[in-house]
Design an enzyme around this catalytic site. Structure first.
Site, PDB file in Angstrom:
ATOM      1  N   ASN A 110       0.850  -1.189   0.000  1.00  0.00           N
ATOM      2  CA  ASN A 110       0.000   0.000   0.000  1.00  0.00           C
ATOM      3  C   ASN A 110       0.897   1.254   0.000  1.00  0.00           C
ATOM      4  O   ASN A 110       1.549   1.580   0.994  1.00  0.00           O
ATOM      5  CB  ASN A 110      -0.914  -0.029   1.239  1.00  0.00           C
ATOM      6  CG  ASN A 110      -1.878   1.125   1.273  1.00  0.00           C
ATOM      7  OD1 ASN A 110      -1.534   2.243   0.913  1.00  0.00           O
ATOM      8  ND2 ASN A 110      -3.100   0.863   1.711  1.00  0.00           N
ATOM      9  N   HIS A 126      -4.122   6.854  13.717  1.00  0.00           N
ATOM     10  CA  HIS A 126      -3.858   5.565  14.348  1.00  0.00           C
ATOM     11  C   HIS A 126      -2.451   5.079  14.004  1.00  0.00           C
ATOM     12  O   HIS A 126      -1.719   4.603  14.848  1.00  0.00           O
ATOM     13  CB  HIS A 126      -4.911   4.559  13.899  1.00  0.00           C
ATOM     14  CG  HIS A 126      -5.134   4.551  12.408  1.00  0.00           C
ATOM     15  ND1 HIS A 126      -5.325   5.697  11.672  1.00  0.00           N
ATOM     16  CD2 HIS A 126      -5.155   3.536  11.501  1.00  0.00           C
ATOM     17  CE1 HIS A 126      -5.473   5.400  10.386  1.00  0.00           C
ATOM     18  NE2 HIS A 126      -5.366   4.092  10.259  1.00  0.00           N
ATOM     19  N   ARG A 127      -2.045   5.256  12.718  1.00  0.00           N
ATOM     20  CA  ARG A 127      -0.711   4.801  12.306  1.00  0.00           C
ATOM     21  C   ARG A 127       0.361   5.659  12.975  1.00  0.00           C
ATOM     22  O   ARG A 127       1.384   5.147  13.429  1.00  0.00           O
ATOM     23  CB  ARG A 127      -0.613   4.860  10.781  1.00  0.00           C
ATOM     24  CG  ARG A 127       0.476   3.978  10.210  1.00  0.00           C
ATOM     25  CD  ARG A 127       0.271   3.713   8.724  1.00  0.00           C
ATOM     26  NE  ARG A 127      -0.927   2.927   8.495  1.00  0.00           N
ATOM     27  CZ  ARG A 127      -2.087   3.427   8.027  1.00  0.00           C
ATOM     28  NH1 ARG A 127      -2.188   4.695   7.706  1.00  0.00           N
ATOM     29  NH2 ARG A 127      -3.127   2.639   7.892  1.00  0.00           N
ATOM     30  N   ASP A 150      -1.219  -3.734  10.143  1.00  0.00           N
ATOM     31  CA  ASP A 150      -2.587  -4.118   9.805  1.00  0.00           C
ATOM     32  C   ASP A 150      -3.500  -3.104  10.466  1.00  0.00           C
ATOM     33  O   ASP A 150      -3.308  -2.742  11.630  1.00  0.00           O
ATOM     34  CB  ASP A 150      -2.930  -5.530  10.257  1.00  0.00           C
ATOM     35  CG  ASP A 150      -4.141  -6.047   9.481  1.00  0.00           C
ATOM     36  OD1 ASP A 150      -4.062  -6.121   8.247  1.00  0.00           O
ATOM     37  OD2 ASP A 150      -5.181  -6.348  10.102  1.00  0.00           O
TER      38      ASP A 150
HETATM   39  P1  IMP Z   1      -4.861  -3.722   5.440  1.00  0.00           P
HETATM   40  O1  IMP Z   1      -3.976  -3.310   4.312  1.00  0.00           O
HETATM   41  O2  IMP Z   1      -5.284  -5.127   5.397  1.00  0.00           O
HETATM   42  O3  IMP Z   1      -4.318  -3.325   6.763  1.00  0.00           O
HETATM   43  O4  IMP Z   1      -6.229  -2.928   5.206  1.00  0.00           O
HETATM   44  C1  IMP Z   1      -6.383  -1.694   5.697  1.00  0.00           C
HETATM   45  C2  IMP Z   1      -7.701  -1.100   5.157  1.00  0.00           C
HETATM   46  O5  IMP Z   1      -8.262  -0.344   6.219  1.00  0.00           O
HETATM   47  C3  IMP Z   1      -7.424  -0.153   4.025  1.00  0.00           C
HETATM   48  O6  IMP Z   1      -7.573  -0.749   2.770  1.00  0.00           O
HETATM   49  C4  IMP Z   1      -8.448   0.934   4.261  1.00  0.00           C
HETATM   50  O7  IMP Z   1      -9.684   0.555   3.715  1.00  0.00           O
HETATM   51  C5  IMP Z   1      -8.573   0.935   5.778  1.00  0.00           C
HETATM   52  N1  IMP Z   1      -7.618   1.881   6.372  1.00  0.00           N
HETATM   53  C6  IMP Z   1      -6.525   1.603   7.132  1.00  0.00           C
HETATM   54  N2  IMP Z   1      -5.871   2.721   7.484  1.00  0.00           N
HETATM   55  C7  IMP Z   1      -6.554   3.729   6.909  1.00  0.00           C
HETATM   56  C8  IMP Z   1      -6.344   5.141   6.900  1.00  0.00           C
HETATM   57  O8  IMP Z   1      -5.384   5.702   7.440  1.00  0.00           O
HETATM   58  N3  IMP Z   1      -7.266   5.845   6.223  1.00  0.00           N
HETATM   59  C9  IMP Z   1      -8.331   5.288   5.581  1.00  0.00           C
HETATM   60  N4  IMP Z   1      -8.555   3.984   5.539  1.00  0.00           N
HETATM   61  C10 IMP Z   1      -7.666   3.202   6.209  1.00  0.00           C
END
Ligand code: IMP
Length: 230
Positions: A10, A205-206, A83
């Site tokens: 990402n 959050h990050r 995650d």
């Molecule tokens: P992961 O890549 O499996 O952790 O999926 C995370 C998903 O949560 C992303 O595809 C977004 O849909 C959502 N998400 C996580 N962090 C953010 C953020 O900072 N802003 C908006 N959506 C987020």
């Protein structure tokens, strides 16, 4: 200076992590190796999935060791995975660990869904829910694994960050990614997508999980190491 392999494809997450942790580290990306595995996320919690992602990358690196080591890996001493997702109280915590594939849960389509589809589904499920009952939070768990690692007992640390807020009535703003256009962090009357990366990288959050990681890192390596704003 140590080098961290960021175990995510990402682009937005990579940018946020680099912007927040700063110049005290070198970074490599999973996308630097076209044959890197796609990472399964079969856990029931963010914590499980973050650990799982790091362990899969460590396994992959380990299999390369038997072939003389992964070309271009020199200097990498840590693997970092994130995650994260959105928890909406009125939906019992959904989409949670399914945040990236929320819309696809209905269609059975493989892989992640487009952000616009996820946002449209979220708004649809919240039709009629008043502003005061649209409480939500972003949660992020970072897992940091040492490389090379002891295969049976990898050295692994987890850090969590939460950003509380609420879900808006319609998308607003063009910055960020994912659910950003729908999320109003507490204390702001603009969404993450309107606030821009400087503000988001201070309160997200990050950012909070990375601040916890940075504090741990400084305690372990000394004050010169990584930035990570508190
Ligand atoms: P992961 O890549 O499996 O952790 O999926 C995370 C998903 O949560 C992303 O595809 C977004 O849909 C959502 N998400 C996580 N962090 C953010 C953020 O900072 N802003 C908006 N959506 C987020």
């Amino acid at each position: 200076m140590e080098t961290v392999l960021l175990a995510t494809r990402n682009r937005h997450k990579v940018e946020e992590i680099r912007a927040i942790l700063g110049a005290g580290l070198r970074y490599r990306l999973l996308t630097d190796w076209p044959d890197a595995p796609s990472l399964a996320e079969t856990g029931r919690t963010f914590h499980d999935n973050a650990r799982l992602k790091v362990l899969q990358v460590l396994d992959w690196l380990e299999t390369w060791e038997t072939r003389g080591g992964l070309p271009g890996l020199a200097g990498v001493t840590w693997v970092l995975a994130d995650d994260s997702g959105l928890e909406v109280d009125a939906l019992g915590g959904a989409p949670g660990v399914d945040s990236a594939r929320f819309a696809a849960l209905d269609t059975g389509a493989p892989g992640n869904s487009a952000d616009a589809d996820n946002n449209a589904k979220l708004l649809r499920l919240l039709v009629g829910v008043p502003v005061g009952q649209r409480r939500a939070r972003f949660r992020c768990v970072l897992a940091l694994g040492r490389w090379p690692s002891e295969a049976r007992a990898p050295e692994l640390y987890c850090f969590e960050g939460i950003c509380e807020g609420r879900i808006g009535l319609e998308p607003r703003g063009s910055g960020g990614f994912g659910y950003d256009p729908l999320f109003f962090p507490d204390g702001f009357d603009r969404t993450f997508a309107e606030l821009g990366e400087t503000v988001k990288n201070r309160i997200s959050h990050r950012a909070r999980a990375l601040a916890a990681l940075a504090a741990w890192w400084r305690a372990r390596h000394g004050t010169e190491a990584v930035a990570g704003q508190p």
